[in-house]
Motif scaffolding. Structure first.
Motif, PDB file in Angstrom:
ATOM      1  N   SER A 148       3.773  -4.320  10.653  1.00  0.00           N
ATOM      2  CA  SER A 148       2.369  -4.125  10.262  1.00  0.00           C
ATOM      3  C   SER A 148       1.992  -2.648  10.151  1.00  0.00           C
ATOM      4  O   SER A 148       2.735  -1.761  10.583  1.00  0.00           O
ATOM      5  CB  SER A 148       1.457  -4.807  11.271  1.00  0.00           C
ATOM      6  N   ALA A 149       0.779  -2.450   9.647  1.00  0.00           N
ATOM      7  CA  ALA A 149       0.286  -1.102   9.349  1.00  0.00           C
ATOM      8  C   ALA A 149       0.364  -0.179  10.565  1.00  0.00           C
ATOM      9  O   ALA A 149      -0.042  -0.555  11.661  1.00  0.00           O
ATOM     10  CB  ALA A 149      -1.155  -1.206   8.870  1.00  0.00           C
ATOM     11  N   VAL A 158       4.900 -10.517  22.980  1.00  0.00           N
ATOM     12  CA  VAL A 158       3.832 -11.430  23.398  1.00  0.00           C
ATOM     13  C   VAL A 158       4.116 -12.872  22.970  1.00  0.00           C
ATOM     14  O   VAL A 158       3.466 -13.797  23.445  1.00  0.00           O
ATOM     15  CB  VAL A 158       2.447 -10.983  22.866  1.00  0.00           C
ATOM     16  N   LYS A 159       5.074 -13.049  22.058  1.00  0.00           N
ATOM     17  CA  LYS A 159       5.409 -14.407  21.588  1.00  0.00           C
ATOM     18  C   LYS A 159       6.891 -14.450  21.260  1.00  0.00           C
ATOM     19  O   LYS A 159       7.433 -13.467  20.731  1.00  0.00           O
ATOM     20  CB  LYS A 159       4.653 -14.695  20.297  1.00  0.00           C
ATOM     21  N   THR A 213       7.045 -11.747  18.470  1.00  0.00           N
ATOM     22  CA  THR A 213       5.922 -10.892  18.050  1.00  0.00           C
ATOM     23  C   THR A 213       5.807  -9.782  19.081  1.00  0.00           C
ATOM     24  O   THR A 213       5.737 -10.051  20.278  1.00  0.00           O
ATOM     25  CB  THR A 213       4.603 -11.689  18.013  1.00  0.00           C
ATOM     26  N   ARG A 223       3.746 -18.335  23.473  1.00  0.00           N
ATOM     27  CA  ARG A 223       3.176 -17.138  24.108  1.00  0.00           C
ATOM     28  C   ARG A 223       3.928 -16.798  25.386  1.00  0.00           C
ATOM     29  O   ARG A 223       4.262 -17.684  26.168  1.00  0.00           O
ATOM     30  CB  ARG A 223       1.706 -17.371  24.438  1.00  0.00           C
ATOM     31  N   LYS A 229       7.756 -10.216  14.115  1.00  0.00           N
ATOM     32  CA  LYS A 229       6.582  -9.523  13.576  1.00  0.00           C
ATOM     33  C   LYS A 229       6.256  -8.371  14.522  1.00  0.00           C
ATOM     34  O   LYS A 229       6.269  -8.558  15.748  1.00  0.00           O
ATOM     35  CB  LYS A 229       5.369 -10.446  13.569  1.00  0.00           C
ATOM     36  N   VAL A 230       5.932  -7.221  13.959  1.00  0.00           N
ATOM     37  CA  VAL A 230       5.512  -6.081  14.776  1.00  0.00           C
ATOM     38  C   VAL A 230       4.038  -5.836  14.457  1.00  0.00           C
ATOM     39  O   VAL A 230       3.671  -5.673  13.294  1.00  0.00           O
ATOM     40  CB  VAL A 230       6.371  -4.833  14.478  1.00  0.00           C
ATOM     41  N   GLY A 231       3.195  -5.820  15.491  1.00  0.00           N
ATOM     42  CA  GLY A 231       1.750  -5.705  15.308  1.00  0.00           C
ATOM     43  C   GLY A 231       1.322  -4.325  14.827  1.00  0.00           C
ATOM     44  O   GLY A 231       2.027  -3.323  15.047  1.00  0.00           O
ATOM     45  N   ALA A 232       0.145  -4.281  14.207  1.00  0.00           N
ATOM     46  CA  ALA A 232      -0.391  -3.017  13.697  1.00  0.00           C
ATOM     47  C   ALA A 232      -0.523  -2.003  14.835  1.00  0.00           C
ATOM     48  O   ALA A 232      -0.968  -2.349  15.928  1.00  0.00           O
ATOM     49  CB  ALA A 232      -1.750  -3.273  13.060  1.00  0.00           C
ATOM     50  N   VAL A 277       3.632  -6.302  20.222  1.00  0.00           N
ATOM     51  CA  VAL A 277       2.397  -5.544  19.987  1.00  0.00           C
ATOM     52  C   VAL A 277       2.250  -4.454  21.052  1.00  0.00           C
ATOM     53  O   VAL A 277       2.848  -4.533  22.109  1.00  0.00           O
ATOM     54  CB  VAL A 277       1.130  -6.451  20.018  1.00  0.00           C
ATOM     55  N   GLY A 278       1.422  -3.452  20.752  1.00  0.00           N
ATOM     56  CA  GLY A 278       1.016  -2.458  21.743  1.00  0.00           C
ATOM     57  C   GLY A 278       1.884  -1.224  21.807  1.00  0.00           C
ATOM     58  O   GLY A 278       2.860  -1.066  21.088  1.00  0.00           O
ATOM     59  N   MET A 318       8.423  -8.644   9.567  1.00  0.00           N
ATOM     60  CA  MET A 318       7.192  -8.058   9.028  1.00  0.00           C
ATOM     61  C   MET A 318       6.732  -6.942   9.967  1.00  0.00           C
ATOM     62  O   MET A 318       6.601  -7.168  11.171  1.00  0.00           O
ATOM     63  CB  MET A 318       6.127  -9.161   8.958  1.00  0.00           C
ATOM     64  N   TYR A 322       4.059  -2.380   5.906  1.00  0.00           N
ATOM     65  CA  TYR A 322       2.739  -1.939   5.436  1.00  0.00           C
ATOM     66  C   TYR A 322       2.647  -0.419   5.562  1.00  0.00           C
ATOM     67  O   TYR A 322       3.554   0.232   6.079  1.00  0.00           O
ATOM     68  CB  TYR A 322       1.637  -2.616   6.253  1.00  0.00           C
ATOM     69  N   GLN A 323       1.504   0.092   5.124  1.00  0.00           N
ATOM     70  CA  GLN A 323       1.298   1.549   5.127  1.00  0.00           C
ATOM     71  C   GLN A 323       1.447   2.125   6.546  1.00  0.00           C
ATOM     72  O   GLN A 323       1.158   1.462   7.526  1.00  0.00           O
ATOM     73  CB  GLN A 323      -0.085   1.900   4.562  1.00  0.00           C
ATOM     74  N   HIS A 340       0.830  -1.233   0.000  1.00  0.00           N
ATOM     75  CA  HIS A 340       0.000   0.000   0.000  1.00  0.00           C
ATOM     76  C   HIS A 340       0.849   1.261   0.000  1.00  0.00           C
ATOM     77  O   HIS A 340       0.722   2.091  -0.890  1.00  0.00           O
ATOM     78  CB  HIS A 340      -1.017   0.005   1.141  1.00  0.00           C
TER      79      HIS A 340
END
Ligand code: COA
Length: 224
Positions: free
Chosen positions: A128-129, A169-170, A160, A175, A144-147, A162-163, A126, A102-103, A83
């Protein structure tokens, strides 16, 4: 020949990572392709110290694609931005191979560091947006980095995150329990002290009652 090879690679990357693509021709419609080709050109000029020309190419590309890659950034093979709007990649960023963004992703600085100010993103990451990765630390391979995350610290490989601020978180697909991150059920030392005093008081009352009963029994047995 070099251009054709790069272009073929771009087609392959996009077909692998975006299930929405239906034909090779659509690759021309991806802002990522234009941004990456322009970045490769501006980066080679930057390395030859043609700073103004390098920035000129990257800024023109940013206006057309919404993807701003500083020519000083180092980017490996198989890089893809899906995107693409609102992506910023800072001057001292280092990106390994097969990284996907991502964007709305920012690979930026905190404003507090000098020299290497931007993150290092290892292979197969990866992002994320809308995620923001700020500072000169490393995001380990395969993570992976969460949106919408804001990552401010080193991320070990295969994690992984997030936040806001980002938390792991993983790791290696296992987990990570969040008990020690519980901000609601915090320890209450005053309540704990009161409970301990209540327990002690109850035991003392029981003991006194037993002693009084024994004294009474003894007195009645000995006519005291
Ligand atoms: C992070 C992400 C990649 C998933 O990675 P994963 O390793 O498979 O992680 P899981 O889905 O198992 O989620 C792990 C935990 O993180 C939470 N989580 C996942 N993504 C999150 C996010 N963006 N923000 C906050 N929490 C998130 C999950 O709810 C789960 O919590 P739980 O353990 O309490 O149930 C994914 O959730 C994500 O953010 N994808 C966005 C991709 C994107 O940008 N798409 C845009 C296309 S246009």
């Amino acid at each position: 020949m070099g251009f054709l090879k790069t272009f073929r690679e771009e087609i392959q990357i996009i077909r692998e990572r975006d299930p929405a693509i239906k034909s090779n021709l659509e690759v021309f419609l991806y802002p990522s392709v234009r941004a990456v080709l322009k970045y490769r050109r501006s980066h080679s000029l930057y390395k030859k110290k043609h700073y103004f020309l390098a920035r000129w190419i990257s800024q023109r590309s940013a206006r057309k694609t919404g993807i701003e890659i500083h020519p000083g950034a180092t980017i490996g093979k198989g890089f893809f931005i899906d995107h693409g709007h609102g992506v910023v990649i800072g001057e001292t960023t280092v990106i390994g191979d097969n990284v996907t963004l991502y964007q709305g992703v920012t690979l930026g600085g905190t404003g507090k560091e000098q020299g290497k100010r931007h993150p290092t993103i290892e292979n197969d990451v990866m992002i994320s947006a809308g995620a923001k990765i700020l500072g000169s630390f490393t995001v380990g391979a395969g993570s992976k980095v969460g949106a919408g995350s804001v990552v401010l610290e080193e991320v070990p490989p295969n994690s992984t995150v997030v936040g806001v601020p980002g938390r792991i978180v993983k790791r290696d697909n296992i987990r990570i329990p969040a008990e020690d991150l519980d901000q609601i059920h915090l320890p209450d030392p005053v309540r704990n002290d009161i409970l301990a005093l209540q327990k002690e008081n109850k035991e003392l009352r029981k003991l006194i009652t037993e002693v009084l009963n024994e004294t009474k029994t003894y007195s009645s047995q000995h006519d005291l």
